[in-house]
Design a protein around this motif. Structure first.
Motif, PDB file in Angstrom:
ATOM      1  N   TYR A   1     -81.493 -63.843 -40.362  1.00 53.49           N
ATOM      2  CA  TYR A   1     -81.764 -62.472 -40.798  1.00 53.49           C
ATOM      3  C   TYR A   1     -80.491 -61.637 -40.879  1.00 53.49           C
ATOM      4  O   TYR A   1     -80.552 -60.454 -41.185  1.00 53.49           O
TER       5      TYR A   1
ATOM      6  N   MET B   1     -87.974 -59.099 -43.129  1.00 48.92           N
ATOM      7  CA  MET B   1     -88.167 -58.198 -41.985  1.00 48.92           C
ATOM      8  C   MET B   1     -87.362 -56.906 -42.171  1.00 48.92           C
ATOM      9  O   MET B   1     -86.866 -56.327 -41.207  1.00 48.92           O
TER      10      MET B   1
ATOM     11  N   SER C   1     -84.432 -56.381 -42.929  1.00 53.47           N
ATOM     12  CA  SER C   1     -83.150 -56.444 -42.241  1.00 53.47           C
ATOM     13  C   SER C   1     -82.057 -55.836 -43.106  1.00 53.47           C
ATOM     14  O   SER C   1     -81.850 -56.244 -44.244  1.00 53.47           O
ATOM     15  N   GLY C   2     -81.361 -54.841 -42.528  1.00 51.50           N
ATOM     16  CA  GLY C   2     -80.353 -54.106 -43.288  1.00 51.50           C
ATOM     17  C   GLY C   2     -79.245 -54.984 -43.847  1.00 51.50           C
ATOM     18  O   GLY C   2     -78.779 -54.782 -44.962  1.00 51.50           O
ATOM     19  N   MET C   3     -78.837 -55.990 -43.069  1.00 49.81           N
ATOM     20  CA  MET C   3     -77.722 -56.810 -43.509  1.00 49.81           C
ATOM     21  C   MET C   3     -78.062 -57.604 -44.769  1.00 49.81           C
ATOM     22  O   MET C   3     -77.186 -58.165 -45.407  1.00 49.81           O
TER      23      MET C   3
ATOM     24  N   TYR D   1     -79.804 -56.311 -47.353  1.00 45.73           N
ATOM     25  CA  TYR D   1     -80.190 -55.433 -48.455  1.00 45.73           C
ATOM     26  C   TYR D   1     -79.569 -55.834 -49.788  1.00 45.73           C
ATOM     27  O   TYR D   1     -80.200 -55.719 -50.825  1.00 45.73           O
TER      28      TYR D   1
ATOM     29  N   SER E   1     -85.881 -45.602 -48.702  1.00 44.80           N
ATOM     30  CA  SER E   1     -85.085 -44.376 -48.738  1.00 44.80           C
ATOM     31  C   SER E   1     -85.940 -43.128 -48.832  1.00 44.80           C
ATOM     32  O   SER E   1     -85.519 -42.085 -48.390  1.00 44.80           O
TER      33      SER E   1
ATOM     34  N   ARG F   1     -89.537 -42.321 -45.741  1.00 47.77           N
ATOM     35  CA  ARG F   1     -89.121 -41.730 -44.472  1.00 47.77           C
ATOM     36  C   ARG F   1     -88.670 -40.292 -44.659  1.00 47.77           C
ATOM     37  O   ARG F   1     -88.792 -39.473 -43.771  1.00 47.77           O
TER      38      ARG F   1
ATOM     39  N   LEU G   1     -81.692 -42.883 -38.624  1.00 47.13           N
ATOM     40  CA  LEU G   1     -82.108 -42.327 -39.910  1.00 47.13           C
ATOM     41  C   LEU G   1     -80.974 -41.541 -40.548  1.00 47.13           C
ATOM     42  O   LEU G   1     -80.429 -41.929 -41.567  1.00 47.13           O
TER      43      LEU G   1
ATOM     44  N   THR H   1     -83.683 -57.244 -36.047  1.00 46.74           N
ATOM     45  CA  THR H   1     -84.707 -57.383 -37.083  1.00 46.74           C
ATOM     46  C   THR H   1     -86.123 -57.270 -36.558  1.00 46.74           C
ATOM     47  O   THR H   1     -87.028 -56.948 -37.309  1.00 46.74           O
TER      48      THR H   1
ATOM     49  N   THR I   1     -78.467 -42.159 -46.109  1.00 49.02           N
ATOM     50  CA  THR I   1     -79.495 -42.699 -45.206  1.00 49.02           C
ATOM     51  C   THR I   1     -79.749 -44.171 -45.516  1.00 49.02           C
ATOM     52  O   THR I   1     -80.013 -44.966 -44.617  1.00 49.02           O
ATOM     53  N   ASN I   2     -79.629 -44.542 -46.788  1.00 52.71           N
ATOM     54  CA  ASN I   2     -79.802 -45.947 -47.148  1.00 52.71           C
ATOM     55  C   ASN I   2     -78.720 -46.818 -46.540  1.00 52.71           C
ATOM     56  O   ASN I   2     -78.998 -47.904 -46.044  1.00 52.71           O
TER      57      ASN I   2
ATOM     58  N   ALA J   1     -79.329 -47.227 -42.815  1.00 52.07           N
ATOM     59  CA  ALA J   1     -80.390 -48.193 -42.531  1.00 52.07           C
ATOM     60  C   ALA J   1     -79.899 -49.620 -42.747  1.00 52.07           C
ATOM     61  O   ALA J   1     -80.350 -50.552 -42.088  1.00 52.07           O
ATOM     62  N   GLN J   2     -78.945 -49.771 -43.657  1.00 55.79           N
ATOM     63  CA  GLN J   2     -78.449 -51.109 -43.944  1.00 55.79           C
ATOM     64  C   GLN J   2     -77.602 -51.653 -42.804  1.00 55.79           C
ATOM     65  O   GLN J   2     -77.666 -52.835 -42.489  1.00 55.79           O
ATOM     66  N   TYR J   3     -76.790 -50.787 -42.160  1.00 56.22           N
ATOM     67  CA  TYR J   3     -75.807 -51.306 -41.205  1.00 56.22           C
ATOM     68  C   TYR J   3     -76.104 -51.078 -39.734  1.00 56.22           C
ATOM     69  O   TYR J   3     -75.825 -51.938 -38.915  1.00 56.22           O
TER      70      TYR J   3
ATOM     71  N   ALA K   1     -77.932 -53.786 -37.221  1.00 50.14           N
ATOM     72  CA  ALA K   1     -77.192 -55.021 -36.977  1.00 50.14           C
ATOM     73  C   ALA K   1     -75.932 -54.750 -36.158  1.00 50.14           C
ATOM     74  O   ALA K   1     -75.614 -55.495 -35.229  1.00 50.14           O
TER      75      ALA K   1
ATOM     76  N   THR L   1     -75.351 -57.964 -33.555  1.00 50.62           N
ATOM     77  CA  THR L   1     -75.637 -59.176 -34.325  1.00 50.62           C
ATOM     78  C   THR L   1     -74.478 -59.578 -35.224  1.00 50.62           C
ATOM     79  O   THR L   1     -74.282 -60.751 -35.503  1.00 50.62           O
ATOM     80  N   VAL L   2     -73.723 -58.581 -35.703  1.00 52.82           N
ATOM     81  CA  VAL L   2     -72.597 -58.909 -36.579  1.00 52.82           C
ATOM     82  C   VAL L   2     -71.294 -58.457 -35.934  1.00 52.82           C
ATOM     83  O   VAL L   2     -71.285 -57.621 -35.022  1.00 52.82           O
TER      84      VAL L   2
ATOM     85  N   GLU M   1     -67.473 -55.868 -40.027  1.00 49.74           N
ATOM     86  CA  GLU M   1     -68.476 -55.069 -40.732  1.00 49.74           C
ATOM     87  C   GLU M   1     -68.292 -53.558 -40.599  1.00 49.74           C
ATOM     88  O   GLU M   1     -68.727 -52.819 -41.470  1.00 49.74           O
TER      89      GLU M   1
END
Lengths: 307, 521
Positions: A158, A246, A248-250, A252, A265, A268, B244, B289, B469-470, B473-475, B478, B483-484, B489
């Motif tokens: 993930y 799930m 998972s952001g990584m 995307y 986006s 929320r 957020l 996750t 915000t996107n 949420a992406q980073y 993790a 995790t990373v 990163e």
């Protein structure tokens, strides 16, 4: 005399129309009336004054889509995944349908057909946990049994985008091929048996029968199904792209599609106009694609065009 | 025969149509106990006109004793202010969406609703009514009970919300199993910084190998950047919600200069620590996750600890929470920082719908929740004698045969509505009948953030804000679950934030904050 036939004819069709009515009403209520709401995409919604009295903001709500590379990434993902899916569904669907229709033991064929269809009936939430059972870092089958057996290092599934296009494609085919198989099988069953018999007498083998009879007979169905797919090329299966990875952001960059992007986006942030803008963009491009695809088909195969 | 067939066909198709219509027409009744029946026919026995208001509350389950409780509540409010309420329960999972739809549709039957966050957004979308003149006229007890807290999210000098009155001193806390900590001689008083927790996890990993040393909460391991006490003496997220939209914050080191938290040394250091914990096996590998919450895993007993913002903790050292019905073991709660009342603690509030036809009656009813102890205790715990009984020392307990799991009145009101200072304490919480009042009184001694009352409105930079915000949420999940590799990163994260336009958001935030500070002087 004439009057009575007209009356009985009308009477005859009346019931067909009555039976159609619920379906039409459903379409009207569910698909057409909500279209009025399109204009929300061009407004800054104010709940006090109401939807209709809110200010117009032109195309402001569309800007965020093109603000970052996101628009490119999600459009690319949506279109490419769908192209791969369309291609694989069709190929797999036809191959399996031909195999099943050639089976001599019909009862077994029906069993296979049901087994193939079953994943389509399983909720994506459950499918996502089936996938999780394979991919989980802590207890997953791949990391704990299969990869060590092959002497390979554990992978944080993930958190690693690389394998995901393949994973999503496999899951998607597993879920949806069954429906295609049923459609193609129903067409194959309807093909006149005498064609095959005369081909056999003329000395055509199985392969020749498939390429010269089955596939040409399937062509109109294939074209119609492609057209319908292309109309939805800008739509993605939300459950597949949101639940299976799930969220998972990584991941995307390889799993975000228009639908999941809009959801993550905007839901929320409770911004209805922006969500509508994304939906409108999606529908508009899809609409243009259908028109274009249909034009192309009309040039090549006038009989198979939708309209 | 033919005729009968035709008739049958006609009847059948009619039935199909009717079925569809009846499917559309039915009002969703689930979760809404029958509240039409308990309104008296007319106010014939009372001289003045009784006004009815409707409160749309969120809930997590059924409250079968609603008719009993609302009758008692209305008895009190009828007598005191001539107002009756009906409470409509909406499932918390869809509450915000449902309220949004009803407000958009201009629903005149809903008077009060209960927002929990995104206050500037609510004001900007016009989902609440300005309350100032109503508060002056009908809400004197609200004003005196809440004091400065009432003005936690003003906009253009107007006030739109009536916050829940409770202890607002939020600590960032470390919560762990007392039985296990004691068994292995773990001394929490030795923890000076959250980094010292690593030594405890080492022990847990060795002695309790089947247990997860620390689990994620709301997607991250350390739920509050406020744990950097020295470097960020007056941290304030300026309205940002973790995971957020924490974008620009105050660290306290640079006055009211808005800082990009993700580019600070402290953030890099936090990520480094989390990566170490992850590699050492203290953090579950799926933390970033999994959708499971750490507190739930803790209740189930798989997890030794998690972190969470909590009001009931102490700066003097770890305190013990007794096991409740759901958590059977005792728990240590250790404050990781000094508390501050900042601009964005989750304030549950009441708001009046802009479409309400009876805002005065609604305000009178709300005022009663800050004035009348009977009203508050009935709303929180149910009817005295039926659901709870008083002890001799002034605390209360559940009535015989009733406990937390099976009371017929299980609502979120005791942690989201009204004035807790007026509510009784359960004997399992404290022997002191004044316990709740003292908790609330702590607000007066807690330091307020110097920007308390500031609320950021992203309207002018909504494009950039949404894009940022996107990226967050992406980073963040993790990165903050280790995790990373942050060395690889974190620079990508910072660059992606820049591309999405975080600088524009921070500049706008700074501009609004400067205006706010100027207006305060």
């Amino acid at each position: 005399m004439k009057k009575t036939t007209a009356k009985s004819k009308r009477g005859k069709y009346l019931y067909y129309y009555l039976f159609m009515l619920p379906g039409l009403l459903y379409l009207l209520i569910n698909n057409y009336i909500p279209m009025i709401g399109i204009f929300i995409a061009f407004k800054k919604l104010n709940y006090t004054t109401g939807i209709f009295a809110s200010d117009w903001v032109g195309f402001d709500n569309f800007q965020y889509l093109f603000r970052t590379r996101d628009a490119f990434i999600i459009t690319r993902n949506t279109v490419l995944y769908n192209l791969v899916f369309i291609f694989l569904y069709t190929i797999l669907g036809i191959i399996i349908a031909i195999f099943l229709s050639e089976m001599r033991r019909k009862r077994l064929a029906r069993l296979y057909q049901s087994v193939l269809l079953l994943p389509n009936l399983v909720s994506m939430v459950i499918v996502s946990y089936l996938a999780f059972a394979f991919l989980s870092s802590e207890n997953g089958l791949l990391n704990n049994a299969i990869l060590p057996m092959l002497g390979m290092a554990e992978i944080s599934w993930y958190g690693t985008p690389g394998p995901w296009p393949v994973i999503l494609t496999i899951v998607s085919c597993w879920c949806y091929t069954g429906v295609e198989v049923i459609i193609y099988m129903s067409v194959i069953v309807g093909i006149d048996r005498s064609l095959y018999e005369s081909a056999e007498i003329d000395g055509a083998g199985k392969w020749r029968q498939i390429t010269s009879i089955t596939l040409p007979m399937l062509k109109p169905t294939i074209i119609i199904l492609q057209l319908m797919f292309i109309g939805r090329i800008f739509h993605s299966d939300f459950g597949l792209f949101y639940l299976i990875p799930m969220n998972s952001g990584m991941l995307y960059n390889v799993t975000s599609t228009l639908d999941t992007y809009v959801y993550t986006s905007l839901v929320r942030l409770q911004n209805i106009p922006m969500a509508s803008a994304a939906g409108l963009y999606q529908s508009f491009v899809g609409f243009v694609l259908v028109i274009c695809a249909n034009l192309a088909v009309r040039k090549l195969e006038p009989d198979s065009a939708l309209f | 025969m033919q005729k009968i067939k035709k008739l049958l066909a006609a009847v059948l198709s009619l039935m199909v149509i009717l079925c569809i219509f009846s499917g559309c027409g039915g009002q969703p009744e689930a979760g809404e106990p029958d509240n039409a029946g308990d309104r008296p026919p007319a106010a014939s026995d009372t001289p003045q006109e009784i006004e009815h208001i409707n409160f749309a509350a969120f809930s997590y389950g059924e409250s079968p004793d609603y008719p009993l409780v609302i009758e008692r509540l209305n008895e009190i409010s009828r007598e005191q202010i001539g107002v009756e309420a009906s409470i409509e329960f909406i499932n918390a999972a869809t509450y915000v969406e449902q309220i949004g739809m009803r407000l958009a549709a201009g629903d005149k039957d809903m008077d009060i609703w209960s927002p929990g966050w995104d206050f500037p957004g609510i004001i900007s979308r016009g989902q609440a009514m300005a309350l100032d003149s109503l508060l002056d006229e009908y809400g004197p007890d609200i004003k005196s009970a809440l004091g400065d807290l009432l003005y936690f999210a003003p906009m253009d000098g107007k006030n739109y919300f009536v916050p829940f009155n409770s202890s607002k001193r939020f600590y960032s806390t470390f919560i762990c199993r007392k039985d296990i900590a004691d068994a292995h001689g773990i001394d929490l008083t030795q923890v000076k910084s959250f980094k010292d927790l690593a030594a405890i996890f080492e022990i847990i990993k060795e002695k309790e190998p089947q247990m997860i040393p620390i689990a994620q909460m709301n997607g991250v391991i350390i739920s509050d950047y406020n744990v950097y006490r020295e470097a960020m003496p007056a941290y304030d997220p300026l309205g940002g919600i973790p995971g957020l939209d924490i974008m620009g914050v105050l660290t306290g080191a640079e006055g009211t200069k808005v800082v990009n938290i993700y580019e600070t040394e402290e953030y890099a250091d936090l990520l480094k620590t989390m990566r170490e914990w992850y590699l050492a096996g203290y953090i579950p590998k799926d933390a970033a996750t999994t959708m499971e919450s750490g507190s739930l895993m803790y209740y189930e007993g798989h997890v030794f600890s998690y972190t969470m913002p909590e009001t009931s903790a102490s700066s003097d050292g770890p305190i013990v929470h007794a096991g409740l019905s759901r958590v059977t073991y005792d728990t240590y709660v250790l404050a990781l920082n000094a508390p501050v009342i900042n601009s964005s603690d989750g304030y549950y509030s009441l708001a009046i719908s802009p479409h309400s036809q009876k805002p005065e009656a609604a305000m009178k009813w709300m005022n009663l929740l800050y004035k009348d102890a009977d009203m508050v205790n009935t709303l929180y715990w149910g009817v005295e004698g039926t659901h709870w009984v008083k002890n001799e020392n002034g605390t209360i307990r559940y009535a015989d045969g009733i406990e937390a799991g099976n009371t017929g009145w299980e609502t979120p009101f005791c942690w989201s509505v009204g004035d807790t200072a007026l509510s009784y304490a359960f004997d399992s919480e404290s022997d002191d009948p004044d316990y709740k009042r003292k908790l609330v009184a702590q607000n007066d001694s807690a330091p307020y953030s110097e920007v308390f009352g500031f609320a950021f409105l992203p309207d002018n930079v909504i494009t950039e804000y949404t894009a940022v915000t996107n990226v967050i949420a992406q980073y963040v999940y993790a990165l903050e679950c280790g995790t990373v590799d942050p060395d690889k990163e974190l620079p990508n994260f910072i660059q992606a934030l820049r591309n999405a336009g975080i600088d524009a958001v921070i500049a706008e935030k700074q501009r609004q904050l400067d205006e706010f500070m100027a207006s305060k002087e």
